[in-house]
Every structure is written in C-alpha cells, then in structure tokens.
Design a protein around this motif. Structure first.
Motif, PDB file in Angstrom:
ATOM      1  N   LEU A 223       1.384  -6.256  22.430  1.00 27.24           N
ATOM      2  CA  LEU A 223       1.237  -4.942  23.296  1.00 27.24           C
ATOM      3  C   LEU A 223       1.794  -5.471  24.700  1.00 27.24           C
ATOM      4  O   LEU A 223       2.421  -4.711  25.195  1.00 27.24           O
ATOM      5  N   HIS A 224       1.163  -6.695  24.986  1.00 23.93           N
ATOM      6  CA  HIS A 224       1.402  -6.977  26.627  1.00 23.93           C
ATOM      7  C   HIS A 224       2.856  -7.413  26.617  1.00 23.93           C
ATOM      8  O   HIS A 224       3.391  -7.519  27.567  1.00 23.93           O
ATOM      9  N   CYS A 225       3.390  -8.268  25.685  1.00 20.77           N
ATOM     10  CA  CYS A 225       4.562  -9.065  25.831  1.00 20.77           C
ATOM     11  C   CYS A 225       5.914  -8.150  25.371  1.00 20.77           C
ATOM     12  O   CYS A 225       7.138  -8.381  25.718  1.00 20.77           O
ATOM     13  N   LEU A 226       5.650  -7.252  24.334  1.00 16.16           N
ATOM     14  CA  LEU A 226       6.652  -6.775  23.602  1.00 16.16           C
ATOM     15  C   LEU A 226       6.747  -4.873  23.998  1.00 16.16           C
ATOM     16  O   LEU A 226       7.565  -4.568  23.699  1.00 16.16           O
ATOM     17  N   GLY A 227       5.594  -4.508  24.215  1.00 12.16           N
ATOM     18  CA  GLY A 227       5.501  -3.009  24.338  1.00 12.16           C
ATOM     19  C   GLY A 227       5.215  -2.234  23.048  1.00 12.16           C
ATOM     20  O   GLY A 227       5.121  -2.821  21.831  1.00 12.16           O
ATOM     21  N   LEU A 228       4.776  -1.004  23.149  1.00 11.46           N
ATOM     22  CA  LEU A 228       4.253  -0.191  21.946  1.00 11.46           C
ATOM     23  C   LEU A 228       5.284  -0.290  20.856  1.00 11.46           C
ATOM     24  O   LEU A 228       5.142  -0.555  19.829  1.00 11.46           O
ATOM     25  N   GLN A 229       6.503   0.085  21.399  1.00  9.38           N
ATOM     26  CA  GLN A 229       7.612   0.330  20.165  1.00  9.38           C
ATOM     27  C   GLN A 229       7.834  -0.989  19.293  1.00  9.38           C
ATOM     28  O   GLN A 229       7.939  -0.919  18.034  1.00  9.38           O
ATOM     29  N   ALA A 230       7.933  -1.911  20.117  1.00  8.06           N
ATOM     30  CA  ALA A 230       8.225  -3.341  19.541  1.00  8.06           C
ATOM     31  C   ALA A 230       7.057  -3.557  18.576  1.00  8.06           C
ATOM     32  O   ALA A 230       7.152  -4.361  17.526  1.00  8.06           O
ATOM     33  N   THR A 231       5.730  -3.423  19.282  1.00  5.78           N
ATOM     34  CA  THR A 231       4.446  -3.727  18.562  1.00  5.78           C
ATOM     35  C   THR A 231       4.666  -3.060  17.233  1.00  5.78           C
ATOM     36  O   THR A 231       4.291  -3.549  16.094  1.00  5.78           O
ATOM     37  N   ILE A 232       5.092  -1.765  16.890  1.00  7.25           N
ATOM     38  CA  ILE A 232       5.166  -1.044  15.866  1.00  7.25           C
ATOM     39  C   ILE A 232       6.091  -1.842  14.978  1.00  7.25           C
ATOM     40  O   ILE A 232       5.785  -1.875  13.639  1.00  7.25           O
ATOM     41  N   LEU A 233       7.131  -2.322  15.531  1.00  5.23           N
ATOM     42  CA  LEU A 233       8.179  -2.912  14.644  1.00  5.23           C
ATOM     43  C   LEU A 233       7.523  -4.265  14.085  1.00  5.23           C
ATOM     44  O   LEU A 233       7.739  -4.502  12.823  1.00  5.23           O
ATOM     45  N   GLN A 234       6.941  -5.035  14.752  1.00  7.86           N
ATOM     46  CA  GLN A 234       6.326  -6.250  14.471  1.00  7.86           C
ATOM     47  C   GLN A 234       5.212  -5.822  13.288  1.00  7.86           C
ATOM     48  O   GLN A 234       5.104  -6.586  12.420  1.00  7.86           O
ATOM     49  N   LEU A 235       4.379  -4.768  13.485  1.00  2.99           N
ATOM     50  CA  LEU A 235       3.314  -4.316  12.545  1.00  2.99           C
ATOM     51  C   LEU A 235       3.844  -4.207  11.139  1.00  2.99           C
ATOM     52  O   LEU A 235       3.374  -4.548  10.163  1.00  2.99           O
ATOM     53  N   SER A 236       5.087  -3.402  11.409  1.00  2.00           N
ATOM     54  CA  SER A 236       5.822  -3.117  10.096  1.00  2.00           C
ATOM     55  C   SER A 236       6.233  -4.153   9.494  1.00  2.00           C
ATOM     56  O   SER A 236       6.380  -4.171   8.106  1.00  2.00           O
ATOM     57  N   ILE A 237       6.901  -5.472  10.048  1.00  3.28           N
ATOM     58  CA  ILE A 237       7.398  -6.620   9.422  1.00  3.28           C
ATOM     59  C   ILE A 237       6.200  -6.932   8.558  1.00  3.28           C
ATOM     60  O   ILE A 237       6.316  -7.547   7.483  1.00  3.28           O
ATOM     61  N   CYS A 238       4.801  -7.327   9.378  1.00  5.55           N
ATOM     62  CA  CYS A 238       3.736  -7.879   8.602  1.00  5.55           C
ATOM     63  C   CYS A 238       3.403  -7.076   7.461  1.00  5.55           C
ATOM     64  O   CYS A 238       3.164  -7.534   6.310  1.00  5.55           O
ATOM     65  N   ALA A 239       3.486  -5.499   7.326  1.00  3.33           N
ATOM     66  CA  ALA A 239       3.114  -4.885   6.303  1.00  3.33           C
ATOM     67  C   ALA A 239       4.277  -4.848   5.066  1.00  3.33           C
ATOM     68  O   ALA A 239       3.773  -4.896   3.985  1.00  3.33           O
ATOM     69  N   VAL A 240       5.425  -4.883   5.353  1.00  4.17           N
ATOM     70  CA  VAL A 240       6.379  -5.077   4.706  1.00  4.17           C
ATOM     71  C   VAL A 240       6.317  -6.441   3.778  1.00  4.17           C
ATOM     72  O   VAL A 240       6.299  -6.455   2.475  1.00  4.17           O
ATOM     73  N   VAL A 241       6.057  -7.522   4.479  1.00  2.00           N
ATOM     74  CA  VAL A 241       5.881  -8.684   3.767  1.00  2.00           C
ATOM     75  C   VAL A 241       4.706  -8.731   2.871  1.00  2.00           C
ATOM     76  O   VAL A 241       4.929  -9.279   1.544  1.00  2.00           O
ATOM     77  N   GLN A 242       3.720  -8.174   2.813  1.00  2.00           N
ATOM     78  CA  GLN A 242       2.501  -8.007   2.146  1.00  2.00           C
ATOM     79  C   GLN A 242       2.805  -6.763   0.984  1.00  2.00           C
ATOM     80  O   GLN A 242       2.537  -7.372  -0.196  1.00  2.00           O
ATOM     81  N   LEU A 243       3.529  -6.072   1.210  1.00  2.00           N
ATOM     82  CA  LEU A 243       4.095  -5.225   0.098  1.00  2.00           C
ATOM     83  C   LEU A 243       5.156  -5.898  -0.901  1.00  2.00           C
ATOM     84  O   LEU A 243       5.136  -5.693  -2.083  1.00  2.00           O
ATOM     85  N   ILE A 244       6.064  -6.886  -0.360  1.00  2.00           N
ATOM     86  CA  ILE A 244       6.943  -7.595  -0.977  1.00  2.00           C
ATOM     87  C   ILE A 244       6.224  -8.322  -2.087  1.00  2.00           C
ATOM     88  O   ILE A 244       6.301  -8.811  -3.046  1.00  2.00           O
ATOM     89  N   LEU A 245       5.242  -9.331  -1.312  1.00  3.99           N
ATOM     90  CA  LEU A 245       4.364 -10.309  -1.794  1.00  3.99           C
ATOM     91  C   LEU A 245       3.503  -9.556  -2.935  1.00  3.99           C
ATOM     92  O   LEU A 245       3.319 -10.464  -4.095  1.00  3.99           O
ATOM     93  N   GLY A 246       3.146  -8.548  -2.756  1.00  2.00           N
ATOM     94  CA  GLY A 246       1.930  -8.018  -3.839  1.00  2.00           C
ATOM     95  C   GLY A 246       2.781  -6.872  -4.756  1.00  2.00           C
ATOM     96  O   GLY A 246       1.960  -6.540  -5.795  1.00  2.00           O
ATOM     97  N   ALA A 247       3.964  -6.899  -4.639  1.00  2.00           N
ATOM     98  CA  ALA A 247       4.770  -5.901  -5.544  1.00  2.00           C
ATOM     99  C   ALA A 247       4.533  -5.866  -7.147  1.00  2.00           C
ATOM    100  O   ALA A 247       4.176  -4.938  -7.783  1.00  2.00           O
ATOM    101  N   PRO A 248       4.526  -7.071  -7.705  1.00  2.00           N
ATOM    102  CA  PRO A 248       4.196  -7.115  -9.153  1.00  2.00           C
ATOM    103  C   PRO A 248       2.876  -6.600  -9.575  1.00  2.00           C
ATOM    104  O   PRO A 248       2.558  -6.070 -10.607  1.00  2.00           O
ATOM    105  N   PHE A 249       1.898  -7.073  -8.616  1.00  2.00           N
ATOM    106  CA  PHE A 249       0.498  -6.766  -9.020  1.00  2.00           C
ATOM    107  C   PHE A 249       0.107  -5.354  -8.573  1.00  2.00           C
ATOM    108  O   PHE A 249      -0.452  -4.740  -9.334  1.00  2.00           O
ATOM    109  N   LEU A 250       0.755  -4.855  -7.664  1.00  2.00           N
ATOM    110  CA  LEU A 250       0.713  -3.324  -7.079  1.00  2.00           C
ATOM    111  C   LEU A 250       1.007  -2.324  -8.265  1.00  2.00           C
ATOM    112  O   LEU A 250       0.592  -1.427  -8.571  1.00  2.00           O
ATOM    113  N   LEU A 251       2.281  -2.766  -8.792  1.00  2.00           N
ATOM    114  CA  LEU A 251       2.886  -2.042  -9.946  1.00  2.00           C
ATOM    115  C   LEU A 251       1.978  -2.197 -11.081  1.00  2.00           C
ATOM    116  O   LEU A 251       2.086  -1.219 -11.919  1.00  2.00           O
ATOM    117  N   ALA A 252       1.392  -3.180 -11.471  1.00  2.00           N
ATOM    118  CA  ALA A 252       0.631  -3.385 -12.677  1.00  2.00           C
ATOM    119  C   ALA A 252      -0.996  -2.466 -12.425  1.00  2.00           C
ATOM    120  O   ALA A 252      -1.341  -1.943 -13.487  1.00  2.00           O
TER     121      ALA A 252
END
Length: 378
Positions: A223-252
């Motif tokens: 928030l302090h270094c990037l601002g709100l909009q870029a923070t949302i982007l960074q949080l999205s990257i974190c979330a997408v990584v978790q979705l990709i890693l967990g995809a086979p198990f989430l599908l099962a």
C-alpha cells in the motif's frame, strides 16, 4: 646495459611497488577492525561464513545422528499422489493427514523421486544443506543492502546455533524451505521486482501456510510503496499462484483441499508447544483458548498498524526518492520482525525456531529504534 635487462628491472620494481601498496592498504590494524565492524565489508564475512557453514554442515551430517520426525510421513503423504490420489482428504502419513498446501506436495514429490522414494536420507540431508546455504546467502544479501549490520554479527547469526542446523539437515522439515522462499521474495521486493516477489512469496505460502503470518507487513509495504491499484494486482498474483498450485486437488475435492491445507482452526498437539507449556493440557487444547489467542493476535496487529504505520513505512514518493532498496528493506524487515517476534512468539501456539532466527540475530544492529525495543525483541 641491455634494454631487455632494464625492462625486466622496471617490471620487477613495478610488481614490488604494487605489493607494498597492497601491504600498506590491507595489512593494517584499522583495516582489520573495519573487516569486523564496518558494514561495507559485510560481504567478506559473508563469504567466510558460507565457507565455514559448508564444513560445519558436512560435519553434522556425517557425525550427528539423523532425527526421524516427519520425513517418512512426508514421503507417505506424497506417495498417495504418486499412486493417483488427488483427493486431499485421503492423503496421509504416520503422523496424520496431510495439512500443508499444494506447494508442499510438489516440493516433496520432487524430493521423493530424487531420493529413491525417500529412502536415501543422506542425499536429502545434502539437499537441505543447499537450502540452508541459499537461505544464508539471501539473508546476508538483505543485510548487506541495508549497510547497517556489522560483519561480526554474522558469526552469531549462523555458525553458533546447533538448533537451526538440526532443523535443516537433521530433521528435514518443510519450514526451512518456506523461509528460504520468503527471504527470496524479500530480496526481490527490495530490488523493486514486486510482481516476481509476490509470485515467490505465494510459493512460500504454498509450502507452508504459516508464511501468511508475514502478510500484514507485506500488505503495508504494498500500500505504501505501490498504491491501492497496484496492491490489488499483487494480491491477484498471489491468489492466482495458489489457484494454479491447488488446481488438481481443487478439481478433485475443493472443500477437502481448502479445509485441510488452510485450516486456521487446527489445534496443535500440546507436546509440540513451547510458549504455552506452563498451561494444563486441557486448557491448551480448548478452542476458546485458541480463539482468545487469535483475538489478541489481531488486536496487536491493529495496534501496531495504528502506532507504527507512518513511522516505519514512509510514503511511496519518499521511498523511491531516497534509496528504495535500503529504506524499503528497513521498513519491510522491521514490520516482519515485529509481527513475527511480538505476535507469533507471544500468541502463536506452535513456534518453530527457523521462522525468525537469522533476521532476529541482526535486528538489533540493522534497525534504528530504541534500546528497550531491541531488548524486548531479542
């Protein structure tokens, strides 16, 4: 006198002059003291400590008995995936069900194949020795960039701790790998590679959920270094990584995966606690006790954000104008350490040594705050 003789004497004299210059520059007591106390020579001590650590770790691997705690269980858990089981609720080992995110599975699945289904423990120990050395290099780099840590502190940071060596090369836990990835992410953040840092940070969370305990500090930095909009982007990257890693198990079995790998309500065994050993076991395992710890945890985070937000995390303009790497390093490391030590060590029911040893050993010298806070953190 022949020209060749004169040229030879000139070269010899020039070489001797260079030797004398080097001797006058380096073979001095004040230079020796600078090697010990001056932060600009931290890299020299870092190289020396890494070489010493190679010897120390090899000695420990060959001279100290391996301690079996979780390695066999890890291999049993990932063996279920080898056999085609993607339902997280059906993956388990001798110590119980699999309770780590998908990144853990991929990591130890690789180790499963490299170590002959986990039977080659000695090879696994050497792999974890490499993890340890990489972790040290990442930590040393952080403090070298801060230009505040005197070189002699590195000795206390690594070689003097038997317990941290035990966690890495004698017990083969997943915690050290998660911390290695966290330190890699911090290095990327201070180098202004935010998106790549977010990716690596999420990989660390994928190895062990406890890395989420550092997320409040990271959110402040976002928030302090990037601002709100870029923070949302960074949080999205974190979330997408978790979705990709967990995809086979989430599908099962999506519910089973989420409940097992990110179970924040899990109660640890009383035998593993350090902070709350003085309590009777019936109180420790009570869910109301853990709910109280969670409320205290969140309260302290809120208090810290209110009292230190502006003091230790400057605005993004100041950070980018005034040596981003050093200023941001101080901010991120400070917040992480305070959250880690003051919150985790006080309120977390299960605290593993490797989560903050290397940073906390240098915190008193690398961060400029009052002595009473340094003593409290130490």
């Amino acid at each position: 006198m022949a020209p060749s003789d004169r040229n030879g004497r000139k070269k010899s004299k020039g070489f001797l002059d260079k030797i004398l210059q080097l001797q006058q520059k380096y073979l001095r007591w004040d230079f020796f003291m600078e090697l010990i106390f001056s932060p600009k020579y931290l890299w020299v001590s870092a190289i020396a400590m890494l070489l010493a650590e190679i010897v120390v770790n090899i000695f420990i691997i060959h001279r100290v008995s391996y301690t079996e705690i979780d390695w066999v269980a890890y291999m049993q858990e990932v063996e279920g995936v080898v056999n085609g089981t993607w339902d997280y609720t059906k993956l388990q080992g001798d110590t119980g069900p699999l309770v780590y995110p998908a990144g853990f599975v991929y990591l130890f699945l690789g180790l499963y194949y490299v170590t002959s289904s986990g039977s080659n423990v000695r090879l696994a120990q050497y792999i974890f020795m490499v993890f340890y050395l990489v972790t040290l290099m990442l930590v040393f780099r952080l403090f070298h960039k801060s230009q505040k840590l005197p070189p002699y502190v590195l000795l206390f940071m690594c070689c003097t701790s038997y317990r941290i060596h035990s966690i890495f090369v004698l017990r083969l836990f997943n915690d050290p790998v998660a911390m290695m990835l966290l330190y890699a992410a911090l290095n990327l953040f201070v180098d202004n590679y935010w998106s790549l840092g977010s990716l690596v940070y999420s990989l660390a969370v994928g190895v062990k959920m406890n890395i989420l305990l550092f997320s409040p500090a990271l959110l402040m930095a976002y928030l302090h270094c990037l601002g709100l909009q870029a923070t949302i982007l960074q949080l999205s990257i974190c979330a997408v990584v978790q979705l990709i890693l967990g995809a086979p198990f989430l599908l099962a079995n999506p519910v089973g995966y989420i409940m097992r790998s990110f179970d924040i309500g899990r109660v640890f065994l009383f035998e593993w606690t350090v902070n709350w050993r003085f309590l009777p076991e019936e109180i420790f395992v009570d869910r109301w006790f853990h709910l109280s710890l969670l409320l205290l945890h969140l309260s302290l985070l809120a208090l810290f954000a209110y009292t230190h937000w502006n003091k230790f995390l400057r605005t993004s303009n100041i950070l980018f104008i005034c040596a981003l790497d050093r200023q941001l390093l101080d901010s991120v490391v400070f917040v992480c350490i305070v959250i880690f030590i003051a919150v985790n060590a006080l309120f977390y029911s299960y605290f593993r040594f490797c989560w903050g040893l290397h940073i906390v050993k240098g915190i008193q010298k690398s961060i400029d705050f009052q002595k009473k806070y340094k003593i409290a953190i130490f």
